[in-house]
Design a protein around this motif. Structure first.
Motif, PDB file in Angstrom:
ATOM      1  N   SER A  93      27.237  53.031  46.358  1.00  0.00           N
ATOM      2  CA  SER A  93      28.324  52.279  46.980  1.00  0.00           C
ATOM      3  C   SER A  93      28.943  51.296  46.008  1.00  0.00           C
ATOM      4  N   TYR A  94      30.233  50.977  46.256  1.00  0.00           N
ATOM      5  CA  TYR A  94      30.974  49.963  45.529  1.00  0.00           C
ATOM      6  C   TYR A  94      31.357  48.838  46.482  1.00  0.00           C
ATOM      7  N   LYS A  95      31.542  47.643  45.922  1.00  0.00           N
ATOM      8  CA  LYS A  95      32.039  46.528  46.729  1.00  0.00           C
ATOM      9  C   LYS A  95      32.879  45.612  45.839  1.00  0.00           C
ATOM     10  N   LEU A  96      34.135  45.426  46.233  1.00  0.00           N
ATOM     11  CA  LEU A  96      35.023  44.492  45.543  1.00  0.00           C
ATOM     12  C   LEU A  96      35.524  43.480  46.570  1.00  0.00           C
ATOM     13  N   PRO A  97      34.940  42.295  46.620  1.00  0.00           N
ATOM     14  CA  PRO A  97      35.370  41.279  47.586  1.00  0.00           C
ATOM     15  C   PRO A  97      36.740  40.709  47.232  1.00  0.00           C
ATOM     16  N   ALA A  98      37.372  40.081  48.209  1.00  0.00           N
ATOM     17  CA  ALA A  98      38.662  39.434  47.986  1.00  0.00           C
ATOM     18  C   ALA A  98      38.470  38.167  47.154  1.00  0.00           C
ATOM     19  N   THR A  99      39.512  37.787  46.419  1.00  0.00           N
ATOM     20  CA  THR A  99      39.470  36.563  45.628  1.00  0.00           C
ATOM     21  C   THR A  99      40.855  35.933  45.600  1.00  0.00           C
ATOM     22  N   ASP A 100      40.898  34.625  45.537  1.00  0.00           N
ATOM     23  CA  ASP A 100      42.165  33.904  45.420  1.00  0.00           C
ATOM     24  C   ASP A 100      42.332  33.265  44.049  1.00  0.00           C
ATOM     25  N   SER A 101      41.333  33.415  43.198  1.00  0.00           N
ATOM     26  CA  SER A 101      41.331  32.704  41.924  1.00  0.00           C
ATOM     27  C   SER A 101      41.687  33.576  40.729  1.00  0.00           C
ATOM     28  N   GLY A 102      41.743  34.885  40.912  1.00  0.00           N
ATOM     29  CA  GLY A 102      41.944  35.768  39.777  1.00  0.00           C
ATOM     30  C   GLY A 102      40.661  36.097  39.058  1.00  0.00           C
ATOM     31  N   TYR A 103      39.546  35.618  39.596  1.00  0.00           N
ATOM     32  CA  TYR A 103      38.220  35.912  39.055  1.00  0.00           C
ATOM     33  C   TYR A 103      37.550  36.891  40.004  1.00  0.00           C
ATOM     34  N   TYR A 104      37.163  38.059  39.498  1.00  0.00           N
ATOM     35  CA  TYR A 104      36.672  39.148  40.337  1.00  0.00           C
ATOM     36  C   TYR A 104      35.199  39.430  40.065  1.00  0.00           C
ATOM     37  N   HIS A 122      21.394  48.436  40.388  1.00  0.00           N
ATOM     38  CA  HIS A 122      22.395  47.462  40.822  1.00  0.00           C
ATOM     39  C   HIS A 122      23.195  47.038  39.599  1.00  0.00           C
ATOM     40  N   LEU A 123      24.514  47.209  39.672  1.00  0.00           N
ATOM     41  CA  LEU A 123      25.411  46.825  38.596  1.00  0.00           C
ATOM     42  C   LEU A 123      26.381  45.775  39.114  1.00  0.00           C
ATOM     43  N   LYS A 124      26.640  44.768  38.308  1.00  0.00           N
ATOM     44  CA  LYS A 124      27.622  43.749  38.681  1.00  0.00           C
ATOM     45  C   LYS A 124      28.501  43.428  37.483  1.00  0.00           C
ATOM     46  N   SER A 125      29.800  43.430  37.725  1.00  0.00           N
ATOM     47  CA  SER A 125      30.776  43.137  36.682  1.00  0.00           C
ATOM     48  C   SER A 125      31.625  41.951  37.115  1.00  0.00           C
ATOM     49  N   GLU A 126      31.759  40.981  36.226  1.00  0.00           N
ATOM     50  CA  GLU A 126      32.617  39.826  36.463  1.00  0.00           C
ATOM     51  C   GLU A 126      33.748  39.871  35.445  1.00  0.00           C
ATOM     52  N   PHE A 127      34.983  39.718  35.926  1.00  0.00           N
ATOM     53  CA  PHE A 127      36.127  39.844  35.032  1.00  0.00           C
ATOM     54  C   PHE A 127      37.320  39.085  35.597  1.00  0.00           C
ATOM     55  N   THR A 128      38.364  38.952  34.788  1.00  0.00           N
ATOM     56  CA  THR A 128      39.586  38.269  35.210  1.00  0.00           C
ATOM     57  C   THR A 128      40.782  39.187  35.002  1.00  0.00           C
ATOM     58  N   LEU A 129      41.880  38.807  35.588  1.00  0.00           N
ATOM     59  CA  LEU A 129      43.143  39.522  35.433  1.00  0.00           C
ATOM     60  C   LEU A 129      44.080  38.648  34.616  1.00  0.00           C
ATOM     61  N   GLU A 130      44.479  39.151  33.438  1.00  0.00           N
ATOM     62  CA  GLU A 130      45.353  38.399  32.544  1.00  0.00           C
ATOM     63  C   GLU A 130      46.506  39.278  32.084  1.00  0.00           C
ATOM     64  N   ASN A 131      47.719  38.853  32.399  1.00  0.00           N
ATOM     65  CA  ASN A 131      48.923  39.587  31.999  1.00  0.00           C
ATOM     66  C   ASN A 131      48.877  41.042  32.442  1.00  0.00           C
ATOM     67  N   GLY A 132      48.375  41.265  33.648  1.00  0.00           N
ATOM     68  CA  GLY A 132      48.348  42.606  34.210  1.00  0.00           C
ATOM     69  C   GLY A 132      47.221  43.482  33.711  1.00  0.00           C
ATOM     70  N   LYS A 133      46.321  42.963  32.871  1.00  0.00           N
ATOM     71  CA  LYS A 133      45.198  43.728  32.346  1.00  0.00           C
ATOM     72  C   LYS A 133      43.888  43.036  32.706  1.00  0.00           C
ATOM     73  N   LEU A 134      42.843  43.829  32.853  1.00  0.00           N
ATOM     74  CA  LEU A 134      41.539  43.291  33.179  1.00  0.00           C
ATOM     75  C   LEU A 134      40.805  42.871  31.906  1.00  0.00           C
ATOM     76  N   VAL A 135      40.184  41.716  31.965  1.00  0.00           N
ATOM     77  CA  VAL A 135      39.451  41.170  30.820  1.00  0.00           C
ATOM     78  C   VAL A 135      38.005  40.942  31.244  1.00  0.00           C
ATOM     79  N   PRO A 136      37.045  41.634  30.645  1.00  0.00           N
ATOM     80  CA  PRO A 136      35.645  41.489  31.056  1.00  0.00           C
ATOM     81  C   PRO A 136      35.076  40.126  30.680  1.00  0.00           C
ATOM     82  N   PHE A 137      34.147  39.654  31.498  1.00  0.00           N
ATOM     83  CA  PHE A 137      33.491  38.380  31.245  1.00  0.00           C
ATOM     84  C   PHE A 137      31.975  38.545  31.147  1.00  0.00           C
ATOM     85  N   ARG A 138      31.367  39.181  32.158  1.00  0.00           N
ATOM     86  CA  ARG A 138      29.913  39.366  32.160  1.00  0.00           C
ATOM     87  C   ARG A 138      29.560  40.632  32.930  1.00  0.00           C
ATOM     88  N   TYR A 139      28.499  41.311  32.450  1.00  0.00           N
ATOM     89  CA  TYR A 139      28.057  42.567  33.052  1.00  0.00           C
ATOM     90  C   TYR A 139      26.539  42.581  33.129  1.00  0.00           C
TER      91      TYR A 139
END
Length: 330
Positions: A93-104, A122-139
């Motif tokens: 299964s996948y889960k992508l919760p809603a966010t208001d901060s641009g941090y996913y 169990h896999l977890k990816s934390e990333f941001t959205l910058e200029n229309g592209k995804l930028v990874p932060f932590r995995y």
């Protein structure tokens, strides 16, 4: 056997077509491993670029087009059933919760078993959205079950210009590169690129202390009927050299109306289906915008050699069962 299967399952879900290959500590960063897919030839890349330019000239993007491109980031959940031949192995299964901060925060869970062997991930990816592209932060990737448990963690330190990764307690520092993703959130970028008709579909991923490069090609449209329903999809293949493509094929069916959510993933080895992962259910928290027409790349130079009767030859063979039983006995 079960560990090999679940490694393949995990990487198929994360857009990598092959099983993990165990690696040893290295003093210098690796660029690609032996299972990375081949690059498109210069002529193929040029032909695709010209086709995109002809069909989609450079014009200001509309609000509707922008909404379509970002639709894979709509909060959603998706559950899948995993098969090896006709044998059901478990669920993912996948889960992508809603966010208001641009941090996913994007999460993946799988629980598969075969006879007395089990594997949970169990896999977890934390990333941001910058200029229309995804930028990874932590995995983070955690594995438990039969055999050795382990954890893989990767931190993308953009400002410090390095990627710090730890796999099975062995650490390595890699130079930071633009457009390098973790193996989970890259799927969302892939879906966004399909919605934007971006070409080439070329991705670099950090996994097991290496940076692997994979390319994909949109073959065409296909109506797919599964237990969960009927879907209008686009079929995507993993690009491989002609010689390798005769031995292995990996296909994804993505549904444009579901923000290019994967509906089915199948991996074949020498014409025999190894894994079949099918969408069981899904839920989006908001209505999705209409997609723009998809750009079809067409078939690759390596012909699809899979016959129609492969579907009827997907059971586990007696020799494979004997190997599994031996593993249990040992």
């Amino acid at each position: 056997m079960i560990n090999q299967l679940t490694r393949l399952i995990t990487m198929m879900f994360c857009l990598s077509p092959v099983a993990y290959a165990q690696t040893t500590a290295q003093s210098t960063p690796a660029v690609t491993d032996a299972e990375s897919t081949t690059q498109l030839s210069p002529s193929e890349a040029l032909a695709i670029a010209k086709k995109v330019e002809q069909l989609y000239p450079i014009i200001p993007i509309t609000v509707d087009q922008q909404a379509a491109i970002l639709s894979p980031l709509t909060a959603h959940t998706a559950k899948y059933t995993v098969y090896y031949g006709s044998i059901e192995l478990g669920e993912a299964s996948y889960k992508l919760p809603a966010t208001d901060s641009g941090y996913y925060v994007y999460e993946f869970d799988s629980d598969v078993s075969l006879l007395m062997l089990s594997d949970e991930r169990h896999l977890k990816s934390e990333f941001t959205l910058e200029n229309g592209k995804l930028v990874p932060f932590r995995y983070i990737h955690e594995r438990t079950g039969t055999g050795s448990d382990y954890t893989e963690q990767t931190a993308f330190a953009k400002t410090q210009e390095f990627i710090h990764t730890i796999y099975k307690q062995e650490a390595l520092k890699l130079p930071y590169q633009e457009k390098v993703f973790d193996p989970l959130m890259v799927q969302l970028q892939f879906r966004m690129d399909l919605a934007a008709n971006t070409r080439p579909l070329d991705y670099k991923m950090v996994k097991e202390k290496e940076v692997d490069d994979y390319q994909f090609r949109v073959l065409g449209k296909e109506t797919l009927t599964l237990n969960s329903g009927t879907y209008e999809t686009v079929k995507v293949e993993v690009v491989r050299e002609a010689k390798k493509a005769k031995k292995r094929q990996t296909y994804f069916w993505m549904a444009p109306d579901l923000a290019y959510l994967p509906v089915r993933l199948s991996h074949f080895s020498k014409g025999s289906k190894q894994l079949d992962i099918q969408l069981a259910s899904y839920q989006f928290e908001k209505p999705l915008p209409p997609m723009t027409p998809i750009l079809i790349d067409g078939p690759s130079d390596a012909l699809d050699t899979l016959a129609a009767d492969v579907e009827n030859e997907a059971d586990i063979s007696e020799s494979e069962l004997d190997k599994i039983k031996q593993l249990v006995e040992d």
